[in-house]
Motif scaffolding. Structure first.
Motif, short mmCIF file in Angstrom:
data_model
loop_
_atom_site.label_atom_id
_atom_site.label_comp_id
_atom_site.label_asym_id
_atom_site.label_seq_id
_atom_site.Cartn_x
_atom_site.Cartn_y
_atom_site.Cartn_z
N MET A 1 21.97 15.57 41.43
CA MET A 1 21.55 15.22 40.01
C MET A 1 23.03 15.11 39.28
O MET A 1 23.07 14.02 38.55
N ARG A 2 24.00 15.87 39.59
CA ARG A 2 25.12 15.60 38.93
C ARG A 2 25.81 14.40 39.32
O ARG A 2 26.56 13.84 38.61
N ALA A 3 25.52 13.86 40.60
CA ALA A 3 26.34 12.57 40.95
C ALA A 3 25.70 11.46 40.11
O ALA A 3 26.39 10.53 39.62
N CYS A 4 24.44 11.61 39.88
CA CYS A 4 23.49 10.51 39.15
C CYS A 4 24.05 10.65 37.59
O CYS A 4 24.44 9.50 37.05
N VAL A 5 24.13 11.84 37.13
CA VAL A 5 24.56 11.99 35.80
C VAL A 5 25.84 11.38 35.77
O VAL A 5 26.22 10.66 34.66
N ASP A 6 27.02 11.69 36.47
CA ASP A 6 28.06 10.87 36.51
C ASP A 6 28.09 9.53 36.28
O ASP A 6 28.84 8.88 35.51
N ALA A 7 27.36 8.71 37.01
CA ALA A 7 27.15 7.33 37.19
C ALA A 7 26.55 6.81 35.82
O ALA A 7 26.89 6.14 35.09
N LEU A 8 25.31 7.64 35.28
CA LEU A 8 24.98 7.33 33.87
C LEU A 8 25.96 7.56 32.90
O LEU A 8 25.89 6.49 31.86
N LEU A 9 26.89 8.28 32.81
CA LEU A 9 27.78 8.79 31.74
C LEU A 9 28.64 7.43 31.86
O LEU A 9 29.54 7.19 30.65
N ARG A 10 29.06 7.25 33.00
CA ARG A 10 30.00 5.95 32.88
C ARG A 10 29.31 4.56 32.47
O ARG A 10 30.30 3.89 31.89
N ALA A 11 28.19 4.65 32.46
CA ALA A 11 27.49 3.61 31.81
C ALA A 11 27.17 3.66 30.48
O ALA A 11 26.47 2.90 29.68
N GLU A 12 27.71 4.89 29.74
CA GLU A 12 27.92 5.07 28.53
C GLU A 12 26.30 5.44 27.73
O GLU A 12 26.26 4.97 26.58
N VAL A 13 25.49 6.13 28.42
CA VAL A 13 24.33 6.58 27.76
C VAL A 13 24.82 7.83 26.71
O VAL A 13 25.74 8.26 26.82
N SER A 14 23.90 7.87 25.80
CA SER A 14 24.19 8.81 25.03
C SER A 14 23.85 10.05 25.43
O SER A 14 24.66 11.19 24.87
N ALA A 15 22.81 10.53 26.19
CA ALA A 15 22.53 11.62 26.72
C ALA A 15 21.64 11.55 27.68
O ALA A 15 20.74 10.65 28.13
N VAL A 16 21.92 12.55 28.68
CA VAL A 16 21.01 12.82 29.79
C VAL A 16 20.25 14.17 29.83
O VAL A 16 20.79 15.13 29.93
N ALA A 17 19.03 14.00 30.23
CA ALA A 17 18.19 15.31 30.66
C ALA A 17 17.59 15.26 31.78
O ALA A 17 17.06 14.12 32.03
N ALA A 18 17.49 15.96 32.80
CA ALA A 18 17.09 16.10 34.04
C ALA A 18 15.98 16.97 34.33
O ALA A 18 16.10 18.00 33.62
N VAL A 19 14.89 16.42 34.98
CA VAL A 19 13.88 17.24 35.43
C VAL A 19 13.56 16.95 36.84
O VAL A 19 13.49 16.15 37.41
N THR A 20 12.82 18.16 37.51
CA THR A 20 12.51 17.99 38.76
C THR A 20 11.18 18.69 38.83
O THR A 20 10.67 19.63 38.02
N VAL A 21 10.04 18.30 39.76
CA VAL A 21 9.00 19.03 40.09
C VAL A 21 9.19 20.56 40.47
O VAL A 21 8.63 21.46 39.86
N ALA A 22 10.14 20.93 41.32
CA ALA A 22 10.27 21.79 41.82
C ALA A 22 11.91 22.24 41.85
O ALA A 22 12.74 21.30 41.95
N ARG A 23 12.06 23.78 42.09
CA ARG A 23 13.63 23.98 42.25
C ARG A 23 13.49 25.40 43.42
O ARG A 23 12.75 26.22 43.50
N GLY A 24 14.46 24.89 44.20
CA GLY A 24 14.62 26.06 45.09
C GLY A 24 15.47 27.32 44.42
O GLY A 24 16.47 26.98 43.79
N VAL A 25 14.87 28.45 44.67
CA VAL A 25 15.37 29.69 44.02
C VAL A 25 16.16 30.71 44.98
O VAL A 25 15.34 30.94 46.07
#
Length: 239
Positions: free
Chosen positions: A213-237
């Motif tokens: 997710m962080r690697a994808c967010v880095d790429a999106l921020l380089r494209a100058e998106v104004s904000a990123v919110a991330a969601v997933t179906v599940a999370r390993g706890v």
């Protein structure tokens, strides 16, 4: 419906998890017993990364990791990756059971509607697969989940713009440190102008360490998106 009994005879509605017959299957096709075993992530959570706290009391607040190193996005997951949820995702992701995108997407939508409304995204971007893995699997599970969410949230899905540039080892085989290195610089936005100034909802199936997710967010921020919110179906706890 006149033909319903006949349809049930030849195509009985069965639970996706235990294969028990369900007279009223609805959209989920998960029986009540199996649904009772699905654990939704609930308060208290970190208000930024969405990590659950090891208590069932208290209110949402920022976790220590986010206080020390605040990320440039917020994240939420709908379910804990265990039991029935883990079975469904494994069958969906590795067993070719593409029909499971619907119940998994619906479960995510039911839990994350408020978070998505607050994030107010303009569009949805699924985490992409490398073209080699896409050929092997035949579908991108994150894209199928994104399409279910898009229908519920009435948002467009941007497919093919965020791309995985290079082949990476499966994250499940690596520890947390190696996962970060494995995906660093692996993603790029092909047409930044299409995303510039947009609020993006980034969608994946599972979150473990969050390195993808962080690697994808880095790429999106380089494209100058104004904000990123991330969601997933599940999370390993972690226990």
């Amino acid at each position: 419906m006149f033909f319903r009994p006949l349809l049930d005879l030849f195509f009985p509605p069965l639970c996706h998890v235990c294969r028990a017959f369900i007279p009223e299957a609805g959209e989920l096709f998960i029986c009540a017993d199996c649904l009772d075993k699905v654990t939704f992530l609930t308060t208290p959570l970190c208000t930024i990364c969405g990590a659950p706290f090891a208590t069932d009391k208290g209110s949402n607040h920022t976790c220590g990791a986010c206080l020390l190193h605040p990320p440039f996005h917020t994240c939420r997951s709908a379910l804990i990756l265990e039991g029935a949820v883990q079975q469904l995702i494994h069958r969906f992701k590795y067993g070719g059971r593409v029909q499971l995108a619907l119940p998994l997407g619906l479960l995510a939508a039911s839990a994350l509607t408020d978070f998505c409304a607050e994030a107010a995204p303009d569009l949805i971007v699924p985490v992409p697969l490398h073209k080699k893995r896409l050929r092997q699997r035949g579908y991108n599970q994150s894209q199928l989940i994104a399409q279910v969410l898009a229908k519920k949230l009435k948002l467009p899905v941007e497919v093919g713009n965020l791309r995985r540039l290079r082949w990476t080892e499966p994250q499940t085989t690596l520890d947390a440190t190696k996962r970060v290195v494995n995906v660093k610089g692996a993603f790029v936005v092909r047409e930044a102008r299409r995303l510039e100034g947009k609020r993006v909802l980034l969608v994946d199936d599972v979150l473990t360490t969050g390195s993808t997710m962080r690697a994808c967010v880095d790429a999106l921020l380089r494209a100058e998106v104004s904000a990123v919110a991330a969601v997933t179906v599940a999370r390993g706890v972690q226990p």
